[in-house]
Motif scaffolding. Structure first.
Motif, PDB file in Angstrom:
ATOM      1  N   LYS A   1      12.114 -21.466  -8.705  1.00  0.00           N
ATOM      2  CA  LYS A   1      13.288 -20.674  -9.078  1.00  0.00           C
ATOM      3  C   LYS A   1      14.512 -21.004  -8.228  1.00  0.00           C
ATOM      4  N   THR A   2      14.402 -20.871  -6.902  1.00  0.00           N
ATOM      5  CA  THR A   2      15.563 -21.102  -6.046  1.00  0.00           C
ATOM      6  C   THR A   2      15.136 -21.659  -4.698  1.00  0.00           C
ATOM      7  N   LEU A   3      16.078 -22.324  -4.066  1.00  0.00           N
ATOM      8  CA  LEU A   3      15.997 -22.654  -2.643  1.00  0.00           C
ATOM      9  C   LEU A   3      17.296 -22.184  -2.016  1.00  0.00           C
ATOM     10  N   THR A   4      17.185 -21.408  -0.956  1.00  0.00           N
ATOM     11  CA  THR A   4      18.363 -20.951  -0.222  1.00  0.00           C
ATOM     12  C   THR A   4      18.267 -21.435   1.214  1.00  0.00           C
ATOM     13  N   LEU A   5      19.275 -22.189   1.641  1.00  0.00           N
ATOM     14  CA  LEU A   5      19.381 -22.575   3.049  1.00  0.00           C
ATOM     15  C   LEU A   5      20.165 -21.477   3.753  1.00  0.00           C
ATOM     16  N   GLU A   6      19.544 -20.864   4.744  1.00  0.00           N
ATOM     17  CA  GLU A   6      20.118 -19.654   5.318  1.00  0.00           C
ATOM     18  C   GLU A   6      21.430 -19.905   6.038  1.00  0.00           C
ATOM     19  N   HIS A   7      21.529 -21.026   6.744  1.00  0.00           N
ATOM     20  CA  HIS A   7      22.786 -21.312   7.439  1.00  0.00           C
ATOM     21  C   HIS A   7      22.886 -22.799   7.726  1.00  0.00           C
ATOM     22  N   VAL A   8      23.793 -23.465   7.067  1.00  0.00           N
ATOM     23  CA  VAL A   8      24.101 -24.859   7.352  1.00  0.00           C
ATOM     24  C   VAL A   8      25.294 -24.870   8.299  1.00  0.00           C
ATOM     25  N   PRO A   9      25.172 -25.453   9.468  1.00  0.00           N
ATOM     26  CA  PRO A   9      26.276 -25.419  10.435  1.00  0.00           C
ATOM     27  C   PRO A   9      27.604 -25.862   9.823  1.00  0.00           C
ATOM     28  N   GLY A  10      28.578 -25.006   9.986  1.00  0.00           N
ATOM     29  CA  GLY A  10      29.899 -25.291   9.451  1.00  0.00           C
ATOM     30  C   GLY A  10      30.086 -24.927   7.993  1.00  0.00           C
ATOM     31  N   HIS A  11      29.029 -24.461   7.320  1.00  0.00           N
ATOM     32  CA  HIS A  11      29.124 -24.191   5.882  1.00  0.00           C
ATOM     33  C   HIS A  11      28.514 -22.852   5.470  1.00  0.00           C
ATOM     34  N   GLY A  12      27.658 -22.284   6.295  1.00  0.00           N
ATOM     35  CA  GLY A  12      27.022 -21.030   5.935  1.00  0.00           C
ATOM     36  C   GLY A  12      25.863 -21.242   4.991  1.00  0.00           C
TER      37      GLY A  12
END
Length: 870
Positions: free
Chosen positions: A128-139
């Protein structure tokens, strides 16, 4: 010294942690959806224990890999964690699992734009989904996947998914361009698949085919049907390719799969029904009715009578119910289909009596209100087929049939038939003041009528002339029933004209005349207004969009929700409903000529005329008026379908305009969109290939053309389909109101049938229209087709709030939803205002077929799903 070592280790660990991106995956395991697939669950557990897991790689949208043709740099392999021990969080949908994943990712690699996934398990799962919790500089970064991922050995290339960021082709970050292009190539199908490879359930191939799988010539000549599509004689929209081999008898016809395998007809897996959708029940129900319950229904009709003796007798299937024989066929239904499906299909009471729900049209205290002339005409404006009526602009009504072939087909309705029914107006005055209207089922049916009437059907082509009264209601003036000339088609039509009457034998004849009109309208509704003009014409758009527009293309994101389940429901229809000897041929008057007739109507299909304003203008139901809110003025002010429809149309168009103008700054942006050009070319030249040379196709060179085309697509897939589908059981669940067949001609003076009209007119009426067996079969089908699924997504809604990253489209979509809520309030207010006579009528059914939402699933007679999904 020791402290320095410890500090160094801590620093190194902190640096490693800083390079890690935490991710969260939501998926559904197959063993959760299929309780019988326990072996798959055990095998996947073993695979996890021995290291065969699910791996993922992030792909940079910023940094390229010099050694990989300048594609986006691929990150290190990461694995889904805790597959075996994961439980479902309380806030997720039933069956969902959430799993963690940790990626090593350097900040210099920038924001990931895509990821690949490899499934080393034994069986597939739904990602269904993949969520990256915090990419440095991008959230946070969101990937909306909604796709089945099969074991990696099933694919020639790794599965890839992109972020929810939309890009026009020219704006796509360079590292993502090759991935974008390669994915579209895979969706179009490779050389092996095109050279005859049988498509398997895990294949993701979108391609076109003719409607050459409706007949089954290997079973005999009675089951042979012409190929629809690919010829000027039988033009048709294309369907999805299945790659089955040809029949033995006819190399141009595709072989069919056994009925028991109906659910296994190929469509790309992501186009199949979701596990929560009540269409699992739909598929079981359709198979049950056709293969098992049809013989049981026949036993009922043989043991009682295949005729209804009275209207009270007809009501018993809702009030008292009926009991199916306890035969071996029915037992096989119980043995093979879950009991809850049977109960849904044919609700029973404690004594085993099967009762259908009471249709809305006979829920009012007056069970005969449907027979009134007022209700007969009101349903032309607010029933389940309100898209046929037109304004009469010349008298007598003319025909567009070729005179050299069909002779003089001009109407035989004369001034003497109607002159005293026009409230003191002359016919010319009534035409000039826009007071005369026509329900025309003459030209559509006449070319097929001679052949149709050689079957069990005995019916007429019809014209119904109507007058608009001062209070906004229509009244019938005359009904013309026509047959082909006995000496040949070129000699024109033999016609008789009937005028309204309330009492005596004249009143009984008038009721029969209305029934013949209703039979025609039912068939035209099912074959053309519903099937052809929504289901069939939309499927090529589904295919072309997946073939030519990337999932990160903004127009793909705009249109994709409006294609949900369409290919699947159409595939089931080809297998069970519209095929030779199928349910439609068994219950609708054109019988074996049904689909051929719809092909004849497709000859006159014009894409731009599917816009509601254009349709109303073409039918003469409105005139242009720049001072009116929608740029036109309705000539019947109390026309519920048009009134509500124009509000919905306007809301859709405003939403599409806001959306498209955000991504396309000018006409030049449209013209430079390579994927958009390929999409439109593919759609015209292949999807609607029999229409490719028509001059009316928009060129797709301006924002205005793009907005209009997308609005038409969304309107047809959502509102038009809702208006012609979800009223089926409320109105046609009671067959005498919307009969689908007529089995004998109008009784002629001097015959026993004519004499019987004086003694028992109801019996003659019921013996003329649909028999008991076809009634039971027909209403069992439309009860299923009129139901909303439990996971329905309605117009103005999306199945995930993160469907796009762009803020302005999200704001525009929110505005769209609020506008639809306002329309709901307006519909409710108008339905409660007694000024509007056509919104409720004698049967006391408020017009809600274009009410945007519906509470829950089931038969509600309202709600506009996003797509043609049933």
């Amino acid at each position: 010294m020791m402290q320095q070592v410890v500090d160094s280790l801590i620093k190194r660990k902190d640096e490693q942690q800083q390079k890690m991106i935490k991710g969260r995956v939501v998926l559904m395991k197959k063993n959760v959806l299929d309780l019988n697939d326990l072996s798959a669950s055990v095998a996947d557990t073993i695979h996890e224990l021995v290291g065969r897991k699910v791996s993922l790689h992030l792909i940079s949208s910023v940094k390229t890999d010099q050694e990989n043709n300048l594609k986006g740099k691929v990150g290190r392999e990461a694995y889904l964690e805790n597959w075996i021990t994961t439980t479902r969080p309380l806030n997720l949908t039933t069956g969902d699992s959430t799993l963690d994943v940790s990626f090593e990712w350097e900040e210099e690699e920038g924001v990931p734009g895509a990821f690949t996934i490899k499934n080393f398990h034994h069986t597939e799962f739904y990602l269904k989904t993949l969520t990256l919790e915090h990419v440095p500089g991008h959230g946070p970064v969101h990937f909306i996947c909604n796709s089945w991922v099969y074991p990696t050995q099933k694919y020639k290339a790794d599965r890839i998914f992109f972020t929810n960021q939309s890009y026009l082709p020219i704006e796509t970050p360079a590292p993502l361009v090759p991935y974008r292009e390669e994915e579209l190539v895979r969706l179009r199908g490779d050389d092996d698949q095109r050279s005859g490879k049988v498509l398997e359930e895990w294949d993701r191939v979108y391609d076109y085919a003719y409607y050459n799988d409706l007949g089954d010539p290997d079973k005999g000549e009675d089951y042979a049907r012409p190929v629809l599509g690919g010829s000027s004689q039988y033009p048709y929209p294309r369907r999805g390719k299945t790659s089955r081999p040809p029949t033995n008898t006819d190399p141009n016809s595709e072989s069919r799969i056994p009925l028991l395998m109906s659910l296994n007809i190929y469509v790309p897996r992501d186009e199949r029904f979701g596990h929560l959708k009540m269409s699992d029940f739909l598929a079981y129900g359709l198979k049950s009715i056709f293969q098992f319950l049809l013989p049981e229904f026949k036993d009922v009709c043989d043991s009682i009578s295949n005729e209804f003796d009275s209207f009270e007798d007809a009501l018993q299937i809702y009030k008292g119910g009926f009991k199916l024989p306890d035969g071996p066929l029915l037992k096989s239904v119980y043995d093979n289909i879950p009991l809850e499906f049977i109960k849904e299909l044919l609700p029973t009471d404690g004594e085993g009596l099967y009762k259908f729900p009471m249709p809305m049209v006979i829920q009012a205290e007056d069970k005969s209100a449907w027979r009134s002339d007022e209700e007969f005409t009101r349903e032309m404006l607010a029933g389940l087929n309100p898209v046929i009526i037109s304004r009469l602009q010349e008298f007598p009504p003319k025909s567009n049939l070729e005179p050299k072939v069909y002779g003089d087909q001009t109407s035989k309705i004369t001034q003497d038939h109607i002159r005293n029914q026009l409230d003191g107006l002359t016919i010319d005055e009534a035409i000039e003041t826009n007071r005369l209207f026509l329900l025309n089922h003459h030209d559509t049916i006449m070319p097929y009528l001679r052949r149709i009437n050689t079957t069990t059907t005995k019916t007429y082509a019809s014209r119904t002339l109507l007058f608009l009264q001062n209070d906004g209601r229509l009244k019938p003036l005359a009904i013309e029933l026509s047959l082909p000339h006995s000496e040949g088609d070129e000699f024109g039509a033999i016609s008789k004209v009937y005028i309204p009457a309330e009492d005596g034998i004249e009143g009984s004849i008038w009721q029969l005349a209305k029934a013949y009109v209703a039979v025609n309208d039912s068939g035209v509704h099912q074959l053309i207004s519903h099937w052809l003009l929504t289901h069939a014409v939309i499927e090529p758009f589904v295919i072309a969009t997946n073939r030519q527009l990337s999932v990160i293309h903004p127009i793909y994101k705009l249109l994709h929700p409006h294609f949900r389940d369409t290919m699947n429901i159409n595939a089931i229809a080809r297998q069970i409903l519209i095929n030779a000897g199928g349910i439609l041929e068994a219950t609708v008057f054109p019988v074996k000529y049904s689909m051929e007739l719809s092909s004849a109507i497709y000859k006159d299909w014009v894409f731009t005329d599917q816009a509601l304003p254009n349709d109303l203008l073409k039918r003469g139901m409105a005139v242009e008026d720049l001072n009116s809110p929608h740029g036109l003025r309705l000539l019947i002010e109390d026309y519920p379908y048009a009134v509500d429809g124009l509000e919905i149309w306007s809301a859709i168009k405003t939403w599409v305009k806001d959306y498209c103008n955000f991504y396309y700054a000018s006409d030049d942006t449209v013209q430079s969109d390579t994927e958009l050009r390929c999409w439109w070319k593919d759609l015209r030249e292949k999807g609607h290939g029999d229409k490719k040379d028509e001059p009316w196709w928009p060129k797709m060179e301006t924002r205005k053309e793009l907005i209009e085309c997308c609005t038409i697509i969304i309107w047809v897939a959502s509102a038009l389909h809702a208006a012609t589908n979800f009223g089926q059981y409320p109105y046609a669940g009671y067959m005498p109101n919307r009969p689908t067949m007529s089995r004998q001609f109008m009784p002629e003076p001097g015959t026993p049938e004519h004499d019987e009209l004086s003694n028992n007119p109801d019996k003659v009426f019921l013996r003329t229209i649909t028999a008991r067996l076809q009634t039971l079969l027909g209403i069992a089908i439309i009860e299923i087709l009129s139901r909303h699924s439990s996971d329905e997504v309605y117009l103005g809604k999306r199945d995930t709030p993160e469907w796009t990253k762009d803020a302005r489209p999200l704001e525009a979509f929110d505005k769209f939803g609020k506008k639809l809520a306002e329309i709901e309030e307006r519909i409710t207010m108008m339905n409660n205002d007694k000024k509007w006579k056509n919104r409720v009528g004698p049967v006391k059914i408020p017009y809600t077929l274009l009410y945007p939402t519906s509470e829950g699933g089931g038969i509600t007679g309202k709600g506009i799903p996003n797509s043609v999904a049933i």
